[in-house]
Design an enzyme around this catalytic site. Structure first.
Site, PDB file in Angstrom:
ATOM      1  N   ASN A   9       0.868  -1.175   0.000  1.00 32.56           N
ATOM      2  CA  ASN A   9       0.000   0.000   0.000  1.00 32.56           C
ATOM      3  C   ASN A   9       0.905   1.226   0.000  1.00 32.56           C
ATOM      4  O   ASN A   9       1.522   1.540   1.006  1.00 32.56           O
ATOM      5  CB  ASN A   9      -0.897  -0.035   1.250  1.00 32.56           C
ATOM      6  CG  ASN A   9      -1.723   1.224   1.397  1.00 32.56           C
ATOM      7  OD1 ASN A   9      -1.776   2.060   0.493  1.00 32.56           O
ATOM      8  ND2 ASN A   9      -2.377   1.364   2.547  1.00 32.56           N
ATOM      9  N   HIS A  95      -9.425   1.060   4.784  1.00 25.63           N
ATOM     10  CA  HIS A  95      -8.163   1.205   5.517  1.00 25.63           C
ATOM     11  C   HIS A  95      -8.379   2.100   6.737  1.00 25.63           C
ATOM     12  O   HIS A  95      -9.168   3.041   6.685  1.00 25.63           O
ATOM     13  CB  HIS A  95      -7.086   1.796   4.596  1.00 25.63           C
ATOM     14  CG  HIS A  95      -5.731   1.737   5.201  1.00 25.63           C
ATOM     15  ND1 HIS A  95      -5.289   2.659   6.121  1.00 25.63           N
ATOM     16  CD2 HIS A  95      -4.723   0.835   5.053  1.00 25.63           C
ATOM     17  CE1 HIS A  95      -4.060   2.334   6.497  1.00 25.63           C
ATOM     18  NE2 HIS A  95      -3.692   1.236   5.868  1.00 25.63           N
ATOM     19  N   GLU A  97      -6.778   4.455   7.912  1.00 25.80           N
ATOM     20  CA  GLU A  97      -6.566   5.893   7.667  1.00 25.80           C
ATOM     21  C   GLU A  97      -7.813   6.519   7.042  1.00 25.80           C
ATOM     22  O   GLU A  97      -8.140   7.675   7.311  1.00 25.80           O
ATOM     23  CB  GLU A  97      -5.315   6.092   6.792  1.00 25.80           C
ATOM     24  CG  GLU A  97      -4.050   5.831   7.604  1.00 25.80           C
ATOM     25  CD  GLU A  97      -2.882   5.279   6.813  1.00 25.80           C
ATOM     26  OE1 GLU A  97      -2.884   5.351   5.574  1.00 25.80           O
ATOM     27  OE2 GLU A  97      -1.946   4.761   7.460  1.00 25.80           O
ATOM     28  N   GLU A 167      -5.198  -5.080  10.386  1.00 25.86           N
ATOM     29  CA  GLU A 167      -4.141  -4.109  10.653  1.00 25.86           C
ATOM     30  C   GLU A 167      -4.430  -3.403  11.976  1.00 25.86           C
ATOM     31  O   GLU A 167      -5.238  -2.457  12.011  1.00 25.86           O
ATOM     32  CB  GLU A 167      -4.087  -3.057   9.543  1.00 25.86           C
ATOM     33  CG  GLU A 167      -3.831  -3.628   8.170  1.00 25.86           C
ATOM     34  CD  GLU A 167      -3.276  -2.556   7.217  1.00 25.86           C
ATOM     35  OE1 GLU A 167      -2.144  -2.741   6.754  1.00 25.86           O
ATOM     36  OE2 GLU A 167      -3.955  -1.553   6.970  1.00 25.86           O
ATOM     37  N   GLY A 173       2.790   2.093  10.892  1.00 21.69           N
ATOM     38  CA  GLY A 173       3.746   3.189  10.790  1.00 21.69           C
ATOM     39  C   GLY A 173       4.466   3.510  12.086  1.00 21.69           C
ATOM     40  O   GLY A 173       5.128   4.533  12.204  1.00 21.69           O
ATOM     41  N   SER A 213       3.690  -2.382  10.195  1.00 20.51           N
ATOM     42  CA  SER A 213       5.139  -2.462  10.379  1.00 20.51           C
ATOM     43  C   SER A 213       5.743  -3.807   9.944  1.00 20.51           C
ATOM     44  O   SER A 213       6.687  -4.300  10.573  1.00 20.51           O
ATOM     45  CB  SER A 213       5.530  -2.145  11.832  1.00 20.51           C
ATOM     46  OG  SER A 213       5.125  -0.822  12.158  1.00 20.51           O
TER      47      SER A 213
END
Ligand code: 13P
Length: 251
Positions: A9, A95, A97, A167, A173, A213
């Site tokens: 991604n 996602h 985000e 996730e 991140g 990660s």
């Protein structure tokens, strides 16, 4: 046997020329890999050019989002069939985000997933708990609500076009990966939930990816877990050598 999926991604990174260069570099590094479904997800503007460069290789192209209508007065949106037209075979939906910054809900995830499937795309549906949710012991309840809502009204057969990505938000991140056992525990929960919502053979066949990660040096441990069928990779997917190191985890 479930074919593993390794998906990169790229989020809001890379111009068209950076994206096409990266795919051209990646191709020879993964040319011998037949046991893994390889997917890259560039920004919308690069999709068609990246798909041209990837054509004929074992690299598939995904969009990072889509809308649920086929066409109409929806300024700024992109329909699943237009993603197909641009050369995509996959689309990432829901996602964290998008949930966090753009108002994505389980309801919109559901509409987008159904539209993507109808258009013939494979939907990579993302779920995951925040740190506060994990610390208050609501991880399973959060995942159950996200999947029950996100996959509502899908036919059992259409689950062939769904890949789930777990996730944990706290691992994205941050350099903090879930331990192999922490990830496996949630993956196993997700598989049993799919068996409950659909049926056992659908649950056995569906691919469940881990994201957060993932790096070349931790992918092997994750992939050795019984219910982890691949990875959705952010930062480490931006360079050809590190992404190839993840794709070729078994070498
Ligand atoms: P990182 O691999 O950078 O943690 O990102 C994970 C992710 O959000 C992939 O969708």
């Amino acid at each position: 046997m479930r074919t593993p999926v390794i998906a990169g991604n790229w989020k809001l990174f890379k111009t068209i020329s950076e994206a096409t260069t990266m795919v051209a570099e990646l191709k020879p590094l993964v040319a011998g890999t037949s046991h893994v479904e390889i997917v890259v997800a560039p920004v919308f503007t690069a999709l068609s050019r990246v798909a041209d460069v990837a054509a004929g290789s074992n690299i598939h192209v995904a969009a990072q989002d889509c809308y649920w209508e086929e066409e109409g007065a929806y300024t700024g949106e992109v329909a699943p069939k237009l993603l197909k037209d641009a050369g995509c075979s996959h689309v990432i939906i829901g996602h964290s985000e998008r949930r966090q910054y753009f108002g994505e809900t389980d309801k919109t995830v559901n509409r987008k997933t159904r539209a993507a499937i109808t258009a013939g795309l494979t939907a990579i549906v993302c779920v995951g708990e925040t740190l506060a949710e994990r610390e208050s012991d609501t991880t399973f309840a959060v995942i159950e609500a996200q999947l029950t809502g996100g996959l509502a009204d899908l036919s059992t057969g259409s689950l062939k076009q769904v890949v789930i990505a777990y996730e944990p938000v706290w691992a994205i991140g941050t350099g903090k990966t879930a331990s192999d056992a922490q990830a496996q525990e949630v993956h196993s929960f997700i598989r049993s939930l799919i068996a409950r919502l659909f049926d056992r053979s659908t649950a056995e066949a569906i691919r469940i990816l881990y994201g957060g990660s993932v790096k070349p040096d931790n992918v092997r441990g994750l992939m050795s877990q019984a219910d982890i069928d691949g990875a959705l990779v952010g930062g480490a997917s931006l360079k050809a050598d590190s992404f190839a190191g993840i794709v070729n985890f078994a070498d």
